[in-house]
Design an enzyme around this catalytic site. Structure first.
Site, PDB file in Angstrom:
ATOM      1  N   ARG A 107     -62.467  43.488   8.133  1.00 32.30           N
ATOM      2  CA  ARG A 107     -62.400  43.613   6.673  1.00 32.30           C
ATOM      3  C   ARG A 107     -63.514  42.817   5.987  1.00 32.30           C
ATOM      4  O   ARG A 107     -64.075  43.261   4.976  1.00 32.30           O
ATOM      5  CB  ARG A 107     -61.031  43.138   6.192  1.00 32.30           C
ATOM      6  CG  ARG A 107     -60.778  43.334   4.700  1.00 32.30           C
ATOM      7  CD  ARG A 107     -59.288  43.186   4.415  1.00 32.30           C
ATOM      8  NE  ARG A 107     -58.997  43.319   2.996  1.00 32.30           N
ATOM      9  CZ  ARG A 107     -58.788  42.295   2.177  1.00 32.30           C
ATOM     10  NH1 ARG A 107     -58.862  41.049   2.643  1.00 32.30           N
ATOM     11  NH2 ARG A 107     -58.516  42.485   0.903  1.00 32.30           N
TER      12      ARG A 107
ATOM     13  N   PRO B 145     -63.407  49.044  -3.134  1.00 35.32           N
ATOM     14  CA  PRO B 145     -62.282  49.915  -3.524  1.00 35.32           C
ATOM     15  C   PRO B 145     -60.955  49.159  -3.537  1.00 35.32           C
ATOM     16  O   PRO B 145     -60.658  48.388  -2.617  1.00 35.32           O
ATOM     17  CB  PRO B 145     -62.287  51.000  -2.438  1.00 35.32           C
ATOM     18  CG  PRO B 145     -63.676  50.980  -1.875  1.00 35.32           C
ATOM     19  CD  PRO B 145     -64.127  49.563  -1.962  1.00 35.32           C
TER      20      PRO B 145
ATOM     21  N   THR C 226     -48.040  50.574  15.528  1.00 37.91           N
ATOM     22  CA  THR C 226     -48.800  49.720  16.455  1.00 37.91           C
ATOM     23  C   THR C 226     -49.781  48.859  15.654  1.00 37.91           C
ATOM     24  O   THR C 226     -50.985  49.108  15.648  1.00 37.91           O
ATOM     25  CB  THR C 226     -49.583  50.587  17.473  1.00 37.91           C
ATOM     26  OG1 THR C 226     -50.308  51.608  16.752  1.00 37.91           O
ATOM     27  CG2 THR C 226     -48.650  51.258  18.466  1.00 37.91           C
TER      28      THR C 226
ATOM     29  N   HIS D 282     -66.130  44.276   3.213  1.00 40.11           N
ATOM     30  CA  HIS D 282     -66.278  43.672   1.891  1.00 40.11           C
ATOM     31  C   HIS D 282     -67.670  43.092   1.685  1.00 40.11           C
ATOM     32  O   HIS D 282     -68.125  42.957   0.553  1.00 40.11           O
ATOM     33  CB  HIS D 282     -65.196  42.616   1.670  1.00 40.11           C
ATOM     34  CG  HIS D 282     -63.853  43.205   1.364  1.00 40.11           C
ATOM     35  ND1 HIS D 282     -62.924  42.579   0.554  1.00 40.11           N
ATOM     36  CD2 HIS D 282     -63.285  44.383   1.737  1.00 40.11           C
ATOM     37  CE1 HIS D 282     -61.841  43.350   0.455  1.00 40.11           C
ATOM     38  NE2 HIS D 282     -62.036  44.437   1.177  1.00 40.11           N
TER      39      HIS D 282
ATOM     40  N   GLY E 174     -74.963  45.521  -0.141  1.00 37.80           N
ATOM     41  CA  GLY E 174     -75.404  45.705   1.233  1.00 37.80           C
ATOM     42  C   GLY E 174     -74.889  44.668   2.207  1.00 37.80           C
ATOM     43  O   GLY E 174     -74.279  43.662   1.828  1.00 37.80           O
TER      44      GLY E 174
ATOM     45  N   VAL F  15     -70.849  45.224  -1.177  1.00 39.17           N
ATOM     46  CA  VAL F  15     -71.393  44.445  -2.299  1.00 39.17           C
ATOM     47  C   VAL F  15     -72.860  44.141  -2.027  1.00 39.17           C
ATOM     48  O   VAL F  15     -73.195  43.228  -1.268  1.00 39.17           O
ATOM     49  CB  VAL F  15     -70.592  43.141  -2.502  1.00 39.17           C
ATOM     50  CG1 VAL F  15     -71.113  42.379  -3.716  1.00 39.17           C
ATOM     51  CG2 VAL F  15     -69.107  43.458  -2.675  1.00 39.17           C
TER      52      VAL F  15
END
Length: 317
Positions: A59, A160, A240, A63, A69, A67
């Site tokens: 993640r 998003p 899972t 993230h 690149g 932003v």
């Protein structure tokens, strides 16, 4: 042409050429030959201690790339004179794994000081996390350099939100050069990891395109009243939650997407067929996910003489 003019022209060519340099899978083959094994062992250790960490690292890469690149900007700490991205709405109280990146950076610096960027370390660590949890592997393109700046406002605007509808998701991915298929494939990252009650409360209490028994299960740890149990966690994939597989897509078909933005991918719209396909063909999902991760890693990298190689991922040199 005079010698001085030739050398000037050569200098310009070198600078422009290096600034436009392409990423490559063998970028550090000579300058840091032990890079791959160094990163992987540290990621493996972190995931062994806490399986969820794999999803958290993956993640972080998302993230970061969305932003300005894939430039390591998400890793910068706030200071008295600098506002970074860590306290932007999508990251505050939720982005995690920064200490793992610190540990990787320390190990890499011991192996080859001043050579490997934090942005590249994050890209490798994300790929390792997916592989360690049973997902696909791919050759990570490298050669990114680290940003000297960050943008909290861009993080608030460009990442998003879990409340996004399909049109918003499609346009936000399109804005960084990612297709609708990339959107669905990359959303499959939600086959691992957890979400906070505050991000799915409205869905389980207010929405109708949700399996009733699934909603009831989630309500048990996510009270209706805002402010109560906001940080209680639930797995993004009910079946899972610590294995990288295609169950996320099967869940969507059965109206068991945890986030509003998840279920939007299978809600009578243009992406239904892609979701169904990934639900029945795990190999198709794996190959498309790997391709989309490579594509996402190509978003506006700093190369050549742009940016820097940070000594400490939390601050500029």
């Amino acid at each position: 042409m005079a010698p001085s003019m030739i050398s000037l022209a050569l200098f310009v060519l070198l600078v422009v050429g290096s600034a436009n340099a392409q990423l490559s899978t063998n970028f550090y083959s000579k300058s840091c030959p032990k890079l791959s094994s160094t990163v992987k062992s540290t990621v493996q250790s972190a995931i062994s201690k806490e399986t969820r960490m794999g999803a958290s690292i993956l993640r972080l890469f998302f993230h970061d790339c969305f932003v300005n690149g894939c430039d390591g900007s998400i890793l910068l700490d706030d200071t008295s004179s600098f506002t970074g991205e860590k306290n932007a709405n999508p990251n505050r109280n939720s982005a995690r794994g920064f200490e793992v990146i610190d540990n990787i950076k320390t190990a890499v610096e011991n192996a080859c000081p001043g050579v490997v960027s934090c942005a590249d370390i994050l890209a490798i660590a994300a790929a390792d996390s997916v592989a360690i949890l049973g997902g696909p592997t791919w050759n990570v393109k490298l050669g990114r350099r680290d940003a000297k700046t960050a943008s909290q406002s861009a993080a608030n605007t460009n990442i998003p939100a879990p409340t996004s509808n399909l049109n918003t998701l499609t346009s936000m991915f399109s804005a960084v050069g990612l297709s609708t298929k990339d959107l669905v494939a990359l959303s499959g990252a939600h086959t691992i990891g957890q979400a906070r009650c505050t991000n799915f409360r409205a869905r389980i209490y207010n929405e109708t395109n949700i399996d009733t028994s699934f909603a009831t299960t989630r309500k048990s740890k996510c009270p209706k009243a805002s402010g109560s149990g906001d940080n209680n966690l639930a797995p993004l994939d009910l079946q899972t939650p610590t294995s990288f597989d295609n169950n996320y897509f099967k869940n969507l078909v059965n109206k068991k997407g945890l986030l509003h933005s998840d279920q939007q991918l299978f809600n009578g719209g243009s992406t239904n067929s892609i979701v169904s396909g990934y639900g029945t063909n795990p190999k198709s999902f794996s190959s498309d996910f790997a391709a989309a991760m490579i594509k996402m890693g190509d978003i506006k990298p700093l190369t050549g003489s742009n940016g820097e190689i940070r000594k400490n991922c939390r601050k500029t040199n």
